[in-house]
Enzyme design. Structure first.
Site, PDB file in Angstrom:
ATOM      1  N   LYS A  22      19.967   9.908 -38.386  1.00  0.00           N
ATOM      2  CA  LYS A  22      18.848   9.792 -39.330  1.00  0.00           C
ATOM      3  C   LYS A  22      18.029  11.080 -39.375  1.00  0.00           C
ATOM      4  CE  LYS A  22      14.905   7.853 -37.701  1.00  0.00           C
ATOM      5  NZ  LYS A  22      13.736   8.725 -37.880  1.00  0.00           N
ATOM      6  N   ASN A  23      17.778  11.674 -38.196  1.00  0.00           N
ATOM      7  CA  ASN A  23      16.900  12.851 -38.160  1.00  0.00           C
ATOM      8  C   ASN A  23      17.574  14.119 -38.674  1.00  0.00           C
ATOM      9  OD1 ASN A  23      14.884  11.272 -37.239  1.00  0.00           O
ATOM     10  ND2 ASN A  23      14.834  12.080 -35.145  1.00  0.00           N
ATOM     11  N   ARG A  92       6.848   9.302 -41.551  1.00  0.00           N
ATOM     12  CA  ARG A  92       6.259  10.611 -41.353  1.00  0.00           C
ATOM     13  C   ARG A  92       7.220  11.743 -41.704  1.00  0.00           C
ATOM     14  NH1 ARG A  92       5.169  14.210 -38.453  1.00  0.00           N
ATOM     15  NH2 ARG A  92       3.039  15.011 -38.275  1.00  0.00           N
ATOM     16  N   CYS A 116      -0.037   8.331 -35.563  1.00  0.00           N
ATOM     17  CA  CYS A 116       0.792   7.139 -35.413  1.00  0.00           C
ATOM     18  C   CYS A 116       0.755   6.750 -33.943  1.00  0.00           C
ATOM     19  CB  CYS A 116       2.211   7.373 -35.893  1.00  0.00           C
ATOM     20  SG  CYS A 116       3.115   8.539 -34.906  1.00  0.00           S
ATOM     21  N   ARG A 121       0.044  13.794 -33.914  1.00  0.00           N
ATOM     22  CA  ARG A 121       1.043  14.396 -34.790  1.00  0.00           C
ATOM     23  C   ARG A 121       0.472  15.322 -35.868  1.00  0.00           C
ATOM     24  NH1 ARG A 121       6.230  10.659 -35.192  1.00  0.00           N
ATOM     25  NH2 ARG A 121       7.109  12.744 -35.258  1.00  0.00           N
ATOM     26  N   PRO A 122      -0.049  16.482 -35.439  1.00  0.00           N
ATOM     27  CA  PRO A 122      -0.583  17.444 -36.404  1.00  0.00           C
ATOM     28  C   PRO A 122       0.527  18.130 -37.205  1.00  0.00           C
ATOM     29  CG  PRO A 122      -0.582  18.369 -34.199  1.00  0.00           C
ATOM     30  CD  PRO A 122      -0.099  16.952 -34.063  1.00  0.00           C
ATOM     31  N   ILE A 123       0.147  18.828 -38.298  1.00  0.00           N
ATOM     32  CA  ILE A 123       1.162  19.570 -39.064  1.00  0.00           C
ATOM     33  C   ILE A 123       0.733  21.025 -39.243  1.00  0.00           C
ATOM     34  CG2 ILE A 123       2.193  17.630 -40.302  1.00  0.00           C
ATOM     35  CD1 ILE A 123       0.435  18.507 -42.685  1.00  0.00           C
ATOM     36  N   ASP A 124      -0.102  21.500 -38.315  1.00  0.00           N
ATOM     37  CA  ASP A 124      -0.602  22.876 -38.423  1.00  0.00           C
ATOM     38  C   ASP A 124       0.528  23.913 -38.452  1.00  0.00           C
ATOM     39  OD1 ASP A 124      -0.420  21.787 -35.705  1.00  0.00           O
ATOM     40  OD2 ASP A 124      -0.887  23.827 -35.064  1.00  0.00           O
ATOM     41  N   LEU A 125       1.631  23.660 -37.730  1.00  0.00           N
ATOM     42  CA  LEU A 125       2.714  24.653 -37.687  1.00  0.00           C
ATOM     43  C   LEU A 125       3.435  24.735 -39.040  1.00  0.00           C
ATOM     44  CD1 LEU A 125       4.126  23.844 -34.136  1.00  0.00           C
ATOM     45  CD2 LEU A 125       2.741  25.829 -34.795  1.00  0.00           C
ATOM     46  N   ASP A 307      12.919  11.162 -27.758  1.00  0.00           N
ATOM     47  CA  ASP A 307      13.354   9.966 -28.481  1.00  0.00           C
ATOM     48  C   ASP A 307      14.227   9.033 -27.636  1.00  0.00           C
ATOM     49  OD1 ASP A 307      11.922  10.707 -30.665  1.00  0.00           O
ATOM     50  OD2 ASP A 307      13.622  11.275 -31.917  1.00  0.00           O
ATOM     51  N   VAL A 329       6.456  16.206 -24.805  1.00  0.00           N
ATOM     52  CA  VAL A 329       6.518  16.450 -26.254  1.00  0.00           C
ATOM     53  C   VAL A 329       5.429  15.659 -26.974  1.00  0.00           C
ATOM     54  CG1 VAL A 329       7.965  16.386 -28.319  1.00  0.00           C
ATOM     55  CG2 VAL A 329       8.991  16.938 -26.112  1.00  0.00           C
ATOM     56  N   ARG A 399      13.902   0.892 -39.148  1.00  0.00           N
ATOM     57  CA  ARG A 399      13.672   2.266 -39.637  1.00  0.00           C
ATOM     58  C   ARG A 399      14.795   3.203 -39.202  1.00  0.00           C
ATOM     59  NH1 ARG A 399       9.017   4.933 -37.248  1.00  0.00           N
ATOM     60  NH2 ARG A 399      10.231   6.633 -38.080  1.00  0.00           N
TER      61      ARG A 399
HETATM   62  C1  UD1 Z   1      11.056  15.131 -34.952  1.00  0.00           C
HETATM   63  C2  UD1 Z   1      11.781  13.813 -34.986  1.00  0.00           C
HETATM   64  C3  UD1 Z   1      11.199  12.836 -33.969  1.00  0.00           C
HETATM   65  C4  UD1 Z   1      11.193  13.469 -32.578  1.00  0.00           C
HETATM   66  C5  UD1 Z   1      10.500  14.830 -32.618  1.00  0.00           C
HETATM   67  C6  UD1 Z   1      10.604  15.570 -31.287  1.00  0.00           C
HETATM   68  C7  UD1 Z   1      12.474  13.653 -37.302  1.00  0.00           C
HETATM   69  C8  UD1 Z   1      12.362  12.927 -38.598  1.00  0.00           C
HETATM   70  N1  UD1 Z   1      11.664  13.244 -36.326  1.00  0.00           N
HETATM   71  O1  UD1 Z   1       9.704  14.880 -35.347  1.00  0.00           O
HETATM   72  O2  UD1 Z   1      12.010  11.661 -33.963  1.00  0.00           O
HETATM   73  O3  UD1 Z   1      10.489  12.617 -31.684  1.00  0.00           O
HETATM   74  O4  UD1 Z   1      11.116  15.672 -33.618  1.00  0.00           O
HETATM   75  O5  UD1 Z   1      11.921  15.724 -30.907  1.00  0.00           O
HETATM   76  O6  UD1 Z   1      13.297  14.516 -37.148  1.00  0.00           O
HETATM   77  N2  UD1 Z   1       3.350  19.664 -33.364  1.00  0.00           N
HETATM   78  C9  UD1 Z   1       2.215  20.424 -33.558  1.00  0.00           C
HETATM   79  N3  UD1 Z   1       1.995  20.947 -34.796  1.00  0.00           N
HETATM   80  C10 UD1 Z   1       2.881  20.774 -35.834  1.00  0.00           C
HETATM   81  C11 UD1 Z   1       4.035  20.004 -35.618  1.00  0.00           C
HETATM   82  C12 UD1 Z   1       4.242  19.461 -34.360  1.00  0.00           C
HETATM   83  O7  UD1 Z   1       1.419  20.620 -32.652  1.00  0.00           O
HETATM   84  O8  UD1 Z   1       2.627  21.278 -36.929  1.00  0.00           O
HETATM   85  C13 UD1 Z   1       3.592  19.069 -32.045  1.00  0.00           C
HETATM   86  C14 UD1 Z   1       3.770  17.564 -32.088  1.00  0.00           C
HETATM   87  O9  UD1 Z   1       2.524  16.898 -32.059  1.00  0.00           O
HETATM   88  C15 UD1 Z   1       4.588  17.323 -30.845  1.00  0.00           C
HETATM   89  C16 UD1 Z   1       5.503  18.545 -30.794  1.00  0.00           C
HETATM   90  O10 UD1 Z   1       4.846  19.544 -31.580  1.00  0.00           O
HETATM   91  O11 UD1 Z   1       3.742  17.339 -29.714  1.00  0.00           O
HETATM   92  C17 UD1 Z   1       6.891  18.322 -31.335  1.00  0.00           C
HETATM   93  O12 UD1 Z   1       6.819  17.700 -32.610  1.00  0.00           O
HETATM   94  P1  UD1 Z   1       7.891  17.964 -33.750  1.00  0.00           P
HETATM   95  O13 UD1 Z   1       9.090  18.615 -33.173  1.00  0.00           O
HETATM   96  O14 UD1 Z   1       7.231  18.660 -34.902  1.00  0.00           O
HETATM   97  O15 UD1 Z   1       8.245  16.489 -34.216  1.00  0.00           O
HETATM   98  P2  UD1 Z   1       8.727  16.102 -35.660  1.00  0.00           P
HETATM   99  O16 UD1 Z   1       9.516  17.236 -36.231  1.00  0.00           O
HETATM  100  O17 UD1 Z   1       7.627  15.545 -36.453  1.00  0.00           O
END
Ligand code: UD1
Length: 420
Positions: A22-23, A92, A116, A121-125, A307, A329, A399
């Site tokens: 799925k991922n 997400r 969640c 789960r920020p998206i700053d990156l 996961d 993580v 899901r």
């Molecule tokens: C993906 C997977 C999810 C898995 C995760 C980690 C999908 C659809 N989902 O989620 O199942 O648990 O990888 O292997 O592929 N972070 C930041 N800023 C950001 C983005 C992330 O600080 O902009 C942090 C997150 O909060 C977390 C870490 O980085 O602590 C890793 O997250 P990330 O690898 O981004 O997870 P996803 O890609 O959302």
């Protein structure tokens, strides 16, 4: 709503075929938007997250056909650029539409994913990377709104406080495929799902180098073509079934796996004293009554996957001695602890570390699923427990696990779905 009723304590046996990841499917399907023609993708799991992404793609104007694990996506009719809240709030992963929409159409409006149960789960990156490619991004009424005339390659450091980000790497790599000039992603994710996305993009004509390492280089091209591609097997689903085998003291074979994607997991299982047989694309668990306690730390790939953390915890509840699991993580991802304790486990939490004191047996109880992997952990514990376990709110499992109870039943588990 639906629930599972599990009659625990039954041995499992036989073979189970693992579905597509799925991922990997989510970013690859999103990337099909930037292709000039129709893309055909095989080995797509029929799970709710995939169905949600299909709804969003159709909402955007793409034409999508999904049958027998093959999806055909024709993006020629795309005329909208918004992924609305109703969809993003349930999945997400829809954030991985940002890069493709901006690269192809120069505009994207995606509902902010919000928090969640596994953390903030920020998206700053994602935002930082896209800005570096020349995107103008604002936050407007709960939506991230991005606009760009022409994306321009850049060098981008994508590491955060918790290491690399899988979907941020997917977004930037996809967007950079159509950007002008060269992009270098430093501290890129090495996950097999990112390598899969790179392989698919390369087939479309993208110039990507270094996938699978922390440094990915992309030379932007003017256009990409539609392709046919098959998604990798789901390593998390494979690990989940193996743990179901181990936790119930059974020998089962998981087929359609890439054993090298599971190195850190298999290494930990060896440390716990449980062995397995490796075939070309299959792994077989060995029957055991007891296993050793171990210390697990979740890390980005190739470390132990977050996961599989919850499912591993379910297995360790029955180990001999005291195990620990440190979550590096998603440090708040422990929602399953309370439910496992309801089944008789002995787990305490100390910040981002769980201390698991092995018990001799688990006993069935009423439980509630709360997120995808936590729900899988409760099902595993229920299979290993004596008596009946009820797992409510199983829509979380739908899901990400294709035909979960059907596959478990074929292995001899007593599990049925009922209306709540
Ligand atoms: C993906 C997977 C999810 C898995 C995760 C980690 C999908 C659809 N989902 O989620 O199942 O648990 O990888 O292997 O592929 N972070 C930041 N800023 C950001 C983005 C992330 O600080 O902009 C942090 C997150 O909060 C977390 C870490 O980085 O602590 C890793 O997250 P990330 O690898 O981004 O997870 P996803 O890609 O959302």
């Amino acid at each position: 709503m639906e629930k599972f009723i599990i009659e625990g304590g039954k041995k499992l046996s036989g073979r189970v075929k693992i579905s597509g990841a799925k991922n990997a499917a989510l970013p690859v399907m999103s990337a099909s938007l930037i292709c000039g023609g129709k893309t055909v993708l095989h080995n797509i799991p029929d799970v709710r997250d995939i169905r949600t992404l299909i709804k969003i793609l159709e909402y955007l104007g793409a034409s999508v056909k999904f049958e027998k694990n093959t999806v055909e996506i024709d993006p020629s009719g795309v005329c909208k650029y918004t992924a609305p809240y109703e969809f993003v709030s349930t999945m997400r992963g829809s954030v991985c539409l940002l890069g493709p929409l901006l690269a192809k159409y120069g505009k994207a409006r995606i509902s902010m994913p919000g928090g969640c149960v596994i953390g903030s789960r920020p998206i700053d990156l994602h935002i930082k990377g896209l800005k570096k490619l020349g995107v103008n991004i604002i936050n407007e009424e709960g939506y991230i709104v991005g606009r760009a005339k022409k994306l321009k390659g850049n060098t981008i450091f994508l590491g955060g406080n918790f290491g690399s980000s899988v979907l941020a790497t997917a977004n930037i790599m996809t967007a950079a495929a159509l950007a002008e000039g060269e992009t270098i992603i430093e501290f890129a994710s090495c996950e097999p799902e990112i390598v899969d996305l790179a392989m698919m993009l390369k087939k479309t004509g993208a110039k990507i180098y270094g996938e699978g390492s922390h440094r990915i280089r992309i030379e932007g091209v003017k256009r990409l073509k539609g392709v046919e591609y098959s998604i990798i097997p789901d390593r998390i689903e494979a690990g989940t079934y193996m743990l179901a085998g181990y936790a119930t003291g059974s020998s089962i074979t998981v087929e359609n796996v890439v054993p090298s994607h599971l190195f850190s997991f298999l290494d930990k299982m060896e440390e716990a004293g449980v062995s397995f047989k490796t075939g070309k694309d299959a792994l077989t668990t060995r029957k055991l009554k007891k296993w050793k306690s171990v210390d697990v730390i979740t890390l980005p790939y190739p470390g132990f996957p977050t996961d599989l953390q919850a499912q591993m915890m379910a297995f360790l509840t029955l180990s001999d001695g005291i195990s620990t699991i440190t979550e590096k993580v998603f440090p708040e991802r422990f929602i399953h602890v309370g439910e496992l304790n309801r089944l008789g486990a002995n787990i305490t939490l100390d910040g981002a570390k769980a201390i698991i004191r092995g018990v001799d047996k688990l006993k069935g109880a009423k439980t509630m699923a709360s997120d995808l992997r936590a729900s899988a952990a409760i099902v595993l514990a229920g299979l290993a427990a004596e008596g009946e376990t009820e797992v409510s709110r199983i829509y979380h499992l739908d899901r990400g696990y294709e035909k979960f109870e059907e596959k478990l039943t074929s292995l001899g588990a007593r599990i049925r779905r009922e209306k709540e």
